[in-house]
Design a protein around this motif. Structure first.
Motif, PDB file in Angstrom:
ATOM      1  N   TRP A 128      47.381 -12.444  -0.324  1.00 15.70           N
ATOM      2  CA  TRP A 128      46.180 -11.720  -0.729  1.00 15.70           C
ATOM      3  C   TRP A 128      46.495 -10.321  -1.224  1.00 15.70           C
ATOM      4  O   TRP A 128      45.804  -9.794  -2.088  1.00 15.70           O
ATOM      5  N   SER A 129      47.530  -9.683  -0.686  1.00 22.42           N
ATOM      6  CA  SER A 129      47.855  -8.346  -1.192  1.00 22.42           C
ATOM      7  C   SER A 129      48.431  -8.430  -2.607  1.00 22.42           C
ATOM      8  O   SER A 129      48.124  -7.586  -3.454  1.00 22.42           O
ATOM      9  N   ASN A 152      39.598  -9.409   1.388  1.00 18.34           N
ATOM     10  CA  ASN A 152      40.552  -9.469   2.499  1.00 18.34           C
ATOM     11  C   ASN A 152      40.866  -8.090   3.056  1.00 18.34           C
ATOM     12  O   ASN A 152      41.058  -7.941   4.257  1.00 18.34           O
ATOM     13  N   TYR A 175      50.149 -15.241   4.590  1.00 18.55           N
ATOM     14  CA  TYR A 175      48.851 -15.090   3.941  1.00 18.55           C
ATOM     15  C   TYR A 175      48.597 -13.647   3.522  1.00 18.55           C
ATOM     16  O   TYR A 175      48.051 -13.389   2.453  1.00 18.55           O
ATOM     17  N   TRP A 176      49.001 -12.680   4.347  1.00 16.90           N
ATOM     18  CA  TRP A 176      48.787 -11.267   4.003  1.00 16.90           C
ATOM     19  C   TRP A 176      49.518 -10.920   2.714  1.00 16.90           C
ATOM     20  O   TRP A 176      49.021 -10.146   1.900  1.00 16.90           O
ATOM     21  N   ARG A 228      38.057  -7.300   5.196  1.00 13.11           N
ATOM     22  CA  ARG A 228      38.082  -8.157   6.382  1.00 13.11           C
ATOM     23  C   ARG A 228      39.003  -7.577   7.455  1.00 13.11           C
ATOM     24  O   ARG A 228      38.746  -7.698   8.644  1.00 13.11           O
ATOM     25  N   TYR A 229      40.089  -6.926   7.033  1.00 17.41           N
ATOM     26  CA  TYR A 229      41.037  -6.353   7.983  1.00 17.41           C
ATOM     27  C   TYR A 229      40.659  -4.949   8.442  1.00 17.41           C
ATOM     28  O   TYR A 229      41.242  -4.441   9.381  1.00 17.41           O
ATOM     29  N   PHE A 262      38.830 -11.138  -4.546  1.00 15.40           N
ATOM     30  CA  PHE A 262      39.474 -11.844  -3.437  1.00 15.40           C
ATOM     31  C   PHE A 262      40.333 -10.890  -2.617  1.00 15.40           C
ATOM     32  O   PHE A 262      40.290 -10.894  -1.383  1.00 15.40           O
ATOM     33  N   GLY A 263      41.120 -10.058  -3.291  1.00 12.59           N
ATOM     34  CA  GLY A 263      41.963  -9.095  -2.583  1.00 12.59           C
ATOM     35  C   GLY A 263      41.149  -8.059  -1.828  1.00 12.59           C
ATOM     36  O   GLY A 263      41.456  -7.732  -0.679  1.00 12.59           O
TER      37      GLY A 263
END
Length: 101
Positions: free
Chosen positions: A72-73, A20, A68-69, A23-24, A16-17
Motif C-alpha cells: 500500500w505504501s 491505508n 501488505y504495508w 487506517r493506521y 487506496f494508499g
C-alpha cells in the motif's frame, strides 16, 4: 483526452494508499521515533477507569512476513507520481492563449 485512463488509475492508487494511511493513524498518532507500521497489540488490561492497551513493536525483520504495508505504501507513491505526471502533462499542453501573463 489521452490521459483520462492514466488519471483514473493514478487517482485510484492515490485513494487506496491514503485510505491505508488513515487506517493506521489511530494506532500511530505520532510518526516520529516509531517503527511504523510494525506495531501490534500485545495486551489488553481491564481497569476500574477503563481499558488499558499495551502496544508492542515488531523488529524490522518481520516486514518480510507481512508485506501488505509495503504494497500500500508503494501504491501511494506510484499514485502520487502518476497524478503529478498527469497534472504536469496537462499544464504543459495548455495553449498560450489560456495562460495569463
Amino acid at each position: 483526452m489521452k490521459t483520462r485512463p492514466l488519471t483514473i488509475i493514478g487517482v485510484s492508487l492515490l485513494v487506496f494508499g491514503l485510505a491505508n494511511v488513515f487506517r493506521y493513524i489511530p494506532i500511530s498518532i505520532i510518526f516520529i521515533s516509531q517503527p511504523f507500521p510494525f506495531e501490534h497489540l500485545q495486551n489488553v488490561i481491564p481497569t476500574e477507569s477503563g481499558t488499558h492497551f499495551e502496544v508492542g513493536y515488531l523488529p524490522i525483520d518481520e516486514a518480510i512476513n507481512d508485506p501488505y504495508w509495503l504494497f500500500w505504501s508503494l501504491t501511494l507513491y506510484v499514485g502520487i507520481g502518476i497524478v503529478t505526471f498527469v497534472i504536469w502533462k496537462n499544464t504543459k499542453s495548455v495553449p498560450d492563449d489560456f495562460v495569463s501573463k
